[in-house]
Motif scaffolding. Structure first.
Motif, short mmCIF file in Angstrom:
data_model
loop_
_atom_site.label_atom_id
_atom_site.label_comp_id
_atom_site.label_asym_id
_atom_site.label_seq_id
_atom_site.Cartn_x
_atom_site.Cartn_y
_atom_site.Cartn_z
N VAL A 191 -12.74 -0.77 4.61
CA VAL A 191 -12.45 -2.18 4.47
C VAL A 191 -11.00 -2.35 4.04
N VAL A 192 -10.34 -3.34 4.64
CA VAL A 192 -8.99 -3.73 4.24
C VAL A 192 -9.07 -5.18 3.78
N ILE A 193 -8.58 -5.43 2.59
CA ILE A 193 -8.56 -6.79 2.06
C ILE A 193 -7.11 -7.26 2.10
N ASP A 219 -9.88 -3.96 -10.98
CA ASP A 219 -10.71 -5.17 -10.91
C ASP A 219 -11.46 -5.25 -9.59
N ILE A 220 -10.79 -4.91 -8.52
CA ILE A 220 -11.41 -4.91 -7.19
C ILE A 220 -12.52 -3.86 -7.15
N GLU A 221 -12.21 -2.68 -7.64
CA GLU A 221 -13.19 -1.58 -7.64
C GLU A 221 -14.42 -1.95 -8.47
N ASP A 222 -14.20 -2.51 -9.66
CA ASP A 222 -15.32 -2.91 -10.52
C ASP A 222 -16.19 -3.97 -9.84
N LYS A 254 -12.99 5.89 -1.94
CA LYS A 254 -11.55 5.88 -2.20
C LYS A 254 -11.09 4.44 -2.18
N ILE A 255 -10.17 4.13 -3.06
CA ILE A 255 -9.58 2.80 -3.06
C ILE A 255 -8.08 2.97 -3.26
#
Length: 109
Positions: free
Chosen positions: A65-67, A78-81, A92-93
């Protein structure tokens, strides 16, 4: 499920309990395709109880996914949480910063 003794009785029971399941013969095996993950888990339990010979494939595929459009100061943690709170497994992020193009210099001599 391997075609063996009483396989047809097991298939009939699966079809009665899970009528949306699709079955297809592939050589010595019957390919069983449940409608949902819950049906899949229940069918596996049934096959174990019936002591049928079978194997399963992991039907979950990882997605990438690409945001786009987030502010540059958005905290990756914050995105990962948030994704983990939604039950999404993170492998992976990474934050990709958009770089402005380098200016092209021309020599006018």
């Amino acid at each position: 499920m391997r075609i063996g003794k009483n396989y047809n009785l097991i298939l009939q029971e699966i079809f009665r309990k899970y009528p949306n399941t699709v079955n297809k013969s592939t050589g010595d095996y019957i390919k069983i395709q449940p409608k949902s993950q819950e049906d899949n888990e229940n069918i596996v339990k049934l096959l174990e109880i019936k002591k049928a010979q079978f194997y399963t494939k992991d039907i979950t595929k990882p997605i990438k996914v690409v945001i786009k459009g987030l502010p540059i100061d958005t905290d990756v943690e914050d995105i990962e949480d948030d994704l983990k709170d939604q039950g999404i497994k993170i492998v992976k992020i990474a934050q990709i910063l958009k770089q402005s193009p380098s200016p092209i210099l021309h020599d006018r001599t």
